[in-house]
Write a protein that holds these residues in place. Structure first.
Motif, mmCIF file in Angstrom:
data_model
loop_
_atom_site.group_PDB
_atom_site.id
_atom_site.type_symbol
_atom_site.label_atom_id
_atom_site.label_comp_id
_atom_site.label_asym_id
_atom_site.label_seq_id
_atom_site.Cartn_x
_atom_site.Cartn_y
_atom_site.Cartn_z
ATOM 1 N N LEU A 22 -31.711 -7.489 -7.415
ATOM 2 C CA LEU A 22 -31.001 -6.935 -6.263
ATOM 3 C C LEU A 22 -30.227 -8.060 -5.598
ATOM 4 C CD1 LEU A 22 -30.320 -4.907 -4.011
ATOM 5 C CD2 LEU A 22 -32.529 -5.458 -2.964
ATOM 6 N N LEU A 23 -28.900 -7.926 -5.546
ATOM 7 C CA LEU A 23 -28.075 -8.897 -4.838
ATOM 8 C C LEU A 23 -27.841 -8.389 -3.421
ATOM 9 C CD1 LEU A 23 -25.219 -10.148 -7.215
ATOM 10 C CD2 LEU A 23 -27.257 -11.376 -6.439
ATOM 11 N N LEU A 24 -28.284 -9.174 -2.451
ATOM 12 C CA LEU A 24 -28.088 -8.847 -1.049
ATOM 13 C C LEU A 24 -27.059 -9.788 -0.443
ATOM 14 C CD1 LEU A 24 -31.834 -8.474 -0.021
ATOM 15 C CD2 LEU A 24 -30.170 -6.609 -0.123
ATOM 16 N N GLY A 25 -26.455 -9.363 0.625
ATOM 17 C CA GLY A 25 -25.492 -10.208 1.311
ATOM 18 C C GLY A 25 -24.614 -9.375 2.212
ATOM 19 N N ALA A 26 -24.218 -9.946 3.320
ATOM 20 C CA ALA A 26 -23.378 -9.250 4.289
ATOM 21 C C ALA A 26 -21.991 -8.985 3.708
ATOM 22 C CB ALA A 26 -23.275 -10.083 5.560
ATOM 23 N N PRO A 27 -21.212 -8.119 4.348
ATOM 24 C CA PRO A 27 -19.846 -7.860 3.885
ATOM 25 C C PRO A 27 -19.037 -9.156 3.789
ATOM 26 C CG PRO A 27 -20.464 -6.273 5.578
ATOM 27 C CD PRO A 27 -21.557 -7.296 5.530
#
Length: 245
Positions: A22-27
């Motif tokens: 799962l790659l997470l990160g803000a816009p």
């Protein structure tokens, strides 16, 4: 080996299985760019809930019909339908060695459902041990994200992307390649960015906490060249798998 082919050679051992990621990160952190690199390096698919939803609607599946009916009424598609669509997608053979999840799990409830689902269907190591989902968060300073988002300009013809702060065109407002007038997307504003960050943080914080508690989470510095971010993500994946995740 040419320099071009070397760029697409996996940074880790040939027998390394990335498993579910799962790659997470803000816009604006560059998740799409990094997903493309991981897909090329490990020959694993990117699984987007948006793509799955559109595919089910286009094929007229029962889940697709249910989702379309709700969307036509202006309602959100509930977790139960999204979960079932994701579960069906994860039965396809191209996920054997791993996959990159995009936009899912977005909530704690989805993360908990996915854990239960993967306990019996996840990618397995050669010895048969189940590979759980691991989460990698690409972290970039919020002020830098704001510059990336508000400074973004797009050519409507060739789709080339510029940034007035870090990658401006040679002539202000004009594409270097075809001379078209560059466009500034209506949602690339400070007000829109602020709202997106609020929504992202409120939804993602419990998901991050969930994977942190289980030792299946790493932060990666996204405020560096693309190739270095890719290397850091792959190193974090190897570290997590070697630690037993």
């Amino acid at each position: 080996m040419t320099s071009e082919s070397a760029a697409h050679t996996p940074a880790l051992a040939d027998d390394f299985l990335p498993g579910p990621v799962l790659l997470l990160g803000a816009p604006g952190v560059g998740k799409g760019t990094q997903a493309q690199s991981l897909m090329a390096d490990y020959r694993i698919p990117q699984i987007s809930t948006g793509d799955i939803l559109r595919d089910n609607i286009a094929r007229g599946t029962e889940l697709g019909k249910a989702a379309k009916g709700l969307m036509d009424q202006g309602q959100l598609v509930p977790d139960e339908i999204v979960n079932d669509m994701v579960g069906a997608r994860l039965t396809q053979p191209d996920v054997e060695h791993g996959y990159i999840l995009d936009g899912y799990p977005r909530t704690l409830g989805q993360a908990e459902w996915l854990d239960a689902h993967l306990s019996s269907t996840a990618v397995e190591r050669p010895g048969g041990e189940v590979l759980p989902l691991v989460a990698i968060n690409i972290r970039v300073d919020e002020q830098e994200l704001l510059r990336r988002i508000t400074g973004r300009r797009i050519c409507p013809v060739c789709k080339h992307i510029y940034n007035i702060y870090s990658k401006p065109p040679k002539r202000e407002g004009v594409c270097d390649f075809d001379g078209s007038q560059l466009q500034h997307r209506s949602d690339d504003t400070e007000a829109a960015f602020t709202e997106r960050m609020k929504a992202y943080n409120s939804l993602t914080a419990p998901v991050i906490e969930h994977y942190c508690r289980q030792g299946r989470f790493r932060d990666v510095d996204g405020d560096q060249p693309v190739e270095q971010v890719t290397a850091a993500i792959e190193s974090a994946l190897k570290e997590l798998r070697q630690a037993g995740a």
